[in-house]
Write a protein that holds these residues in place. Structure first.
Motif, PDB file in Angstrom:
ATOM      1  N   ALA A  37     -47.217  42.226 -25.842  1.00  0.00           N
ATOM      2  CA  ALA A  37     -46.238  41.633 -26.757  1.00  0.00           C
ATOM      3  C   ALA A  37     -46.266  40.108 -26.647  1.00  0.00           C
ATOM      4  O   ALA A  37     -46.209  39.405 -27.668  1.00  0.00           O
ATOM      5  CB  ALA A  37     -44.841  42.171 -26.453  1.00  0.00           C
ATOM      6  N   ASN A  39     -48.854  38.362 -25.754  1.00  0.00           N
ATOM      7  CA  ASN A  39     -50.125  37.956 -26.345  1.00  0.00           C
ATOM      8  C   ASN A  39     -50.012  37.897 -27.870  1.00  0.00           C
ATOM      9  O   ASN A  39     -50.516  36.966 -28.492  1.00  0.00           O
ATOM     10  CB  ASN A  39     -51.229  38.932 -25.924  1.00  0.00           C
ATOM     11  N   GLU A  40     -49.317  38.866 -28.462  1.00  0.00           N
ATOM     12  CA  GLU A  40     -49.121  38.857 -29.917  1.00  0.00           C
ATOM     13  C   GLU A  40     -48.356  37.615 -30.361  1.00  0.00           C
ATOM     14  O   GLU A  40     -48.708  36.983 -31.361  1.00  0.00           O
ATOM     15  CB  GLU A  40     -48.350  40.102 -30.362  1.00  0.00           C
ATOM     16  N   SER A  41     -47.321  37.262 -29.597  1.00  0.00           N
ATOM     17  CA  SER A  41     -46.538  36.067 -29.930  1.00  0.00           C
ATOM     18  C   SER A  41     -47.388  34.809 -29.815  1.00  0.00           C
ATOM     19  O   SER A  41     -47.335  33.924 -30.677  1.00  0.00           O
ATOM     20  CB  SER A  41     -45.327  35.953 -29.004  1.00  0.00           C
ATOM     21  N   PHE A  43     -50.645  34.596 -30.041  1.00  0.00           N
ATOM     22  CA  PHE A  43     -51.635  34.629 -31.118  1.00  0.00           C
ATOM     23  C   PHE A  43     -51.030  34.140 -32.435  1.00  0.00           C
ATOM     24  O   PHE A  43     -51.651  33.369 -33.171  1.00  0.00           O
ATOM     25  CB  PHE A  43     -52.191  36.043 -31.264  1.00  0.00           C
ATOM     26  N   ALA A  44     -49.810  34.582 -32.711  1.00  0.00           N
ATOM     27  CA  ALA A  44     -49.150  34.212 -33.968  1.00  0.00           C
ATOM     28  C   ALA A  44     -48.852  32.718 -34.041  1.00  0.00           C
ATOM     29  O   ALA A  44     -48.840  32.130 -35.130  1.00  0.00           O
ATOM     30  CB  ALA A  44     -47.860  35.006 -34.136  1.00  0.00           C
ATOM     31  N   CYS A  55     -56.990  34.292 -26.965  1.00  0.00           N
ATOM     32  CA  CYS A  55     -55.981  35.326 -27.243  1.00  0.00           C
ATOM     33  C   CYS A  55     -56.656  36.660 -27.540  1.00  0.00           C
ATOM     34  O   CYS A  55     -56.216  37.716 -27.070  1.00  0.00           O
ATOM     35  CB  CYS A  55     -55.122  34.939 -28.447  1.00  0.00           C
ATOM     36  N   ARG A  59     -56.290  40.025 -25.438  1.00  0.00           N
ATOM     37  CA  ARG A  59     -55.770  41.236 -26.085  1.00  0.00           C
ATOM     38  C   ARG A  59     -56.703  42.424 -25.841  1.00  0.00           C
ATOM     39  O   ARG A  59     -56.256  43.524 -25.505  1.00  0.00           O
ATOM     40  CB  ARG A  59     -55.582  41.015 -27.583  1.00  0.00           C
ATOM     41  N   CYS A  84     -46.661  51.154 -26.026  1.00  0.00           N
ATOM     42  CA  CYS A  84     -47.012  49.940 -26.765  1.00  0.00           C
ATOM     43  C   CYS A  84     -47.153  50.256 -28.244  1.00  0.00           C
ATOM     44  O   CYS A  84     -47.818  51.210 -28.620  1.00  0.00           O
ATOM     45  CB  CYS A  84     -48.326  49.364 -26.231  1.00  0.00           C
ATOM     46  N   GLN A  87     -50.782  50.985 -30.308  1.00  0.00           N
ATOM     47  CA  GLN A  87     -51.887  51.169 -29.363  1.00  0.00           C
ATOM     48  C   GLN A  87     -52.127  52.644 -29.151  1.00  0.00           C
ATOM     49  O   GLN A  87     -51.285  53.337 -28.604  1.00  0.00           O
ATOM     50  CB  GLN A  87     -51.571  50.506 -28.024  1.00  0.00           C
TER      51      GLN A  87
END
Length: 89
Positions: A37, A39-41, A43-44, A55, A59, A84, A87
């Protein structure tokens, strides 16, 4: 009688160890999900192409770890739900 007590103690110790293993695996799965989570933030919000690539590599590493942990959970008979988002295991 003494051998019966040793057997009971061994069974109890084995059960405790199995519960600790299950708890450890579930804790690791939750931690990997938390990191995914984050990592997603990251990346964004990232705009530098080199850091975007970092990133992506992170991931993929986390996804591999997640799949590994789900496999370990299945091997130990743990009913680990797919925690997750998005996933598959």
């Amino acid at each position: 009688m003494e051998s019966v007590l040793k057997l009971v103690q061994h069974v109890d110790c084995t059960a405790v160890q199995e519960n600790q293993d299950k708890d450890r695996i579930m804790d690791e799965i939750k931690e990997v999900c938390r990191l995914m989570a984050c990592n997603e933030s990251w990346f964004a919000l990232e705009s530098d192409e080199n850091l975007i690539e970092a990133c992506i590599y992170q991931r993929e590493s986390l996804k591999s770890r997640y799949r590994y942990l789900l496999k370990q959970a299945r091997l130990k008979g743990i009913n680990a739900p797919l925690i997750c988002k998005g996933q598959g295991g």
